[in-house]
Design a protein around this motif. Structure first.
Motif, mmCIF file in Angstrom:
data_model
loop_
_atom_site.group_PDB
_atom_site.id
_atom_site.type_symbol
_atom_site.label_atom_id
_atom_site.label_comp_id
_atom_site.label_asym_id
_atom_site.label_seq_id
_atom_site.Cartn_x
_atom_site.Cartn_y
_atom_site.Cartn_z
ATOM 1 N N ARG A 478 15.214 68.432 -21.419
ATOM 2 C CA ARG A 478 13.978 67.739 -21.073
ATOM 3 C C ARG A 478 13.585 68.044 -19.639
ATOM 4 N NH1 ARG A 478 14.886 61.510 -23.268
ATOM 5 N NH2 ARG A 478 15.112 62.016 -25.500
ATOM 6 N N CYS A 481 6.751 66.800 -16.724
ATOM 7 C CA CYS A 481 5.639 67.742 -16.694
ATOM 8 C C CYS A 481 4.332 66.982 -16.531
ATOM 9 C CB CYS A 481 5.626 68.566 -17.983
ATOM 10 S SG CYS A 481 4.314 69.797 -18.068
ATOM 11 N N LYS A 484 -0.618 68.178 -19.806
ATOM 12 C CA LYS A 484 -0.616 67.784 -21.200
ATOM 13 C C LYS A 484 -0.621 69.024 -22.077
ATOM 14 C CE LYS A 484 -3.000 65.004 -24.662
ATOM 15 N NZ LYS A 484 -4.145 64.132 -24.958
ATOM 16 N N LEU A 485 0.341 69.084 -22.996
ATOM 17 C CA LEU A 485 0.427 70.240 -23.873
ATOM 18 C C LEU A 485 -0.749 70.268 -24.829
ATOM 19 C CD1 LEU A 485 4.225 70.204 -24.821
ATOM 20 C CD2 LEU A 485 3.107 71.182 -22.802
ATOM 21 N N THR A 497 8.057 68.866 -27.691
ATOM 22 C CA THR A 497 7.250 67.661 -27.905
ATOM 23 C C THR A 497 7.080 66.956 -26.570
ATOM 24 O OG1 THR A 497 9.240 66.372 -28.437
ATOM 25 C CG2 THR A 497 8.023 67.369 -30.271
ATOM 26 N N GLN A 498 6.045 66.115 -26.473
ATOM 27 C CA GLN A 498 5.745 65.456 -25.211
ATOM 28 C C GLN A 498 5.539 63.962 -25.428
ATOM 29 O OE1 GLN A 498 2.184 66.878 -23.199
ATOM 30 N NE2 GLN A 498 3.066 66.406 -21.197
ATOM 31 N N ASP A 499 6.177 63.159 -24.585
ATOM 32 C CA ASP A 499 6.000 61.714 -24.569
ATOM 33 C C ASP A 499 5.629 61.333 -23.146
ATOM 34 O OD1 ASP A 499 5.994 59.002 -24.901
ATOM 35 O OD2 ASP A 499 8.154 58.801 -25.257
ATOM 36 N N ASP A 501 4.924 61.931 -19.694
ATOM 37 C CA ASP A 501 5.185 63.068 -18.803
ATOM 38 C C ASP A 501 6.547 63.703 -19.053
ATOM 39 O OD1 ASP A 501 6.698 61.002 -17.870
ATOM 40 O OD2 ASP A 501 6.132 61.232 -15.752
ATOM 41 N N VAL A 503 8.716 66.165 -21.413
ATOM 42 C CA VAL A 503 8.669 67.196 -22.453
ATOM 43 C C VAL A 503 10.091 67.466 -22.920
ATOM 44 C CG1 VAL A 503 8.109 69.598 -22.984
ATOM 45 C CG2 VAL A 503 6.561 68.243 -21.545
#
Length: 516
Positions: A478, A481, A484-485, A497-499, A501, A503
């Motif tokens: 992790r 970031c 936003k992807l 996957t992103q939650d 900030d 990744v």
């Protein structure tokens, strides 16, 4: 106006090992011409040929005996002109390997310089005034030869003993036998190299990869006089051949770009930490996950800043001076490595055979190769005699080929949609279609920490921004970031996957995302 180099992917060819068209066991220039469609289909739109000039081949052609004559084993000057034309018909370009720092002892210039009577070539090389006065203790000179001629003196060599150093002068003259950089002797050598470039540019060559570009002027702290020399060379080209490309083997882009080179070729030795990525006990791109990219990125950032954000640093998959990438990484690991190579600034260089994962062989030295010899073996094209390289008997081949039953071939790679070959092709096509991933797109490193994964960086060109996330390790990881992807435009393995900030990056994966 966009230059062809801005969207170039350069394929390096070791001529004697690529394809043998006349079945004498040695690759040749007509063989290269016959395979241009293969190179273009892979996604490469330019070639770099290792030296193909007349030579006794004590150093695989880097000991040039005539800069303006193709070595007979490769063909003729007309064959090389035909290669230029065939490449241009396919919207491809050809760079020759210029070796300006030294010649072979068999070069006519050197034979003349060895004569006792003064002549126009007496100052073409670096000679002391008597045989007892050694030249090798001076900066930039690797060794010396003495007792080889009727001329009284000791002559400098650049590397192997058959490679006498050409005389471009000394930045700091400390002995009577040393020439200043603006001396008639040094300027004559400079003009001779301009004439060599002009000879091939007139025949259709698109430019040169320049061997040991930073080493020409001796005793040159900071390389300032060498930079000025190349600025003069560039000014000459700009006046007479403005489209001629120069790529330097220097390893210090702040100096080479000042000298007028379009790009700098990353060295595998010195302070670059390039070998940390691919060729060490624990490469960053190995799935074992014990490597680090931190020192490489730190050095890259420093060089990038020194070039005012130009970042035109060419990163090779390998070359004739390195052991094969496959010695350290398997084909699946190499896929992630190529995702890196084909998404960085500067023109990427692909060494022939790396696209199929050719192996490093354990071979006796040939033509000065030593431990590099096993990376110079004949290309493995497919089924049939000598893996399609040549119809000659196996014992006549330039070097032996991989004897393993599972030796990779281009034919097998092309046929397998999940192969390394097809992954490289996919990445090359994506790079050509995505301006942010090309040579001049800016780079910002988003995540790179000591001994940690992943490596993430943002490439930008105009309004287009692409986030590259690479996790070679065999475990998920992790990182924080701020971006936003968005749409994934490339995927190897599972997607991150992103939650908010955070990744999460799957194991052994690579992904490129468009970001706002």
């Amino acid at each position: 106006m966009k230059h062809w180099l801005d969207d170039s992917i350069i394929y390096e060819i070791y001529p004697q090992s690529f394809f043998d068209s006349n079945n004498d066991g040695i690759g040749d220039i007509p063989g290269i011409t016959a395979k241009l469609d293969y190179i273009k289909d892979l996604g490469c739109n330019a070639l770099w040929l290792n030296p193909c000039f007349l030579s006794p081949f004590g150093d695989a052609g880097y000991d040039v005996a005539d800069y303006c004559l193709v070595a007979p084993r490769y063909g003729t000057n007309a064959d090389l002109e035909a290669l230029f034309a065939a490449a241009h018909d396919r919207d491809m370009h050809v760079l020759l390997d210029l070796v300006p720092g030294h010649t072979s002892v068999e070069h006519a210039w050197f034979k003349e310089s060895c004569k006792a009577a003064p002549n126009p070539y007496s100052g073409r090389y670096i000679w002391s005034r008597n045989v007892w006065d050694d030249v090798s203790r001076y900066e930039g000179i690797a060794g010396s030869l003495r007792g080889i001629s009727e001329r009284d003196g000791c002559v400098a060599v650049n590397f192997f003993s058959m490679q006498p150093a050409l005389n471009y002068g000394f930045a700091q003259v400390t002995a009577p036998w040393q020439s200043a950089v603006d001396s008639p002797e040094a300027l004559a050598t400079r003009q001779a190299m301009k004439d060599v470039m002009a000879f091939w540019l007139d025949k259709g060559c698109d430019g040169f990869r320049v061997d040991m570009a930073g080493s020409l002027v001796k005793n040159d702290p900071g390389n300032e006089e060498t930079i000025r020399l190349w600025q003069d060379m560039r000014a000459y080209l700009d006046e007479s051949y403005p489209d001629a490309v120069l790529i330097s083997e220097w390893g210090e882009p702040d100096k080479s770009l000042r000298g007028g080179f379009h790009m700098d070729f990353l060295l595998h030795f010195g302070p670059s930490h390039f070998m940390d990525l691919f060729r060490c006990d624990h490469p960053f791109f190995s799935r074992e996950g014990k490597g680090t990219a931190y020192d490489f990125v730190k050095t890259y950032r420093k060089n990038y800043d020194l070039t005012n954000g130009k970042g035109l640093i060419c990163i090779p998959s390998g070359n004739h001076d390195m052991q094969r990438l496959r010695k350290y990484l398997d084909p699946e690991e190499m896929k992630v490595a190529f995702a890196f190579l084909l998404s960085m600034p500067g023109a990427p260089f692909l060494y022939y055979g790396d696209e199929i994962g050719m192996r490093q062989l354990d071979l006796v030295s040939k033509e000065g190769g030593y431990d590099r010899t096993g990376a110079r073996t004949p290309m493995q094209w497919g089924e049939g005699k000598n893996a399609g390289f040549s119809e000659a008997e196996a014992e006549a081949l330039y070097l032996p080929q991989d004897p393993a039953a599972d030796a990779p071939t281009a034919e097998a790679g092309q046929a397998d949609p999940d192969s390394l070959w097809n992954e490289v092709r996919k990445l090359a096509r994506l790079r050509h279609a995505t301006p942010a991933l090309q040579s001049r797109g800016a780079i910002e490193f988003v995540y790179c920490e000591p001994d940690k994964y992943p490596l993430a960086y943002l490439r930008t060109e105009g309004d287009q921004r692409v986030l590259v996330i690479l996790n070679p390790a065999d475990r998920p990881t992790r990182f924080l970031c701020d971006h936003k992807l968005g749409q994934a435009i490339y995927q190897l393995g599972e997607l991150p996957t992103q939650d908010r900030d955070v990744v999460t990056v799957p194991a052994a994966s690579a992904a490129f995302f468009l970001v706002d």
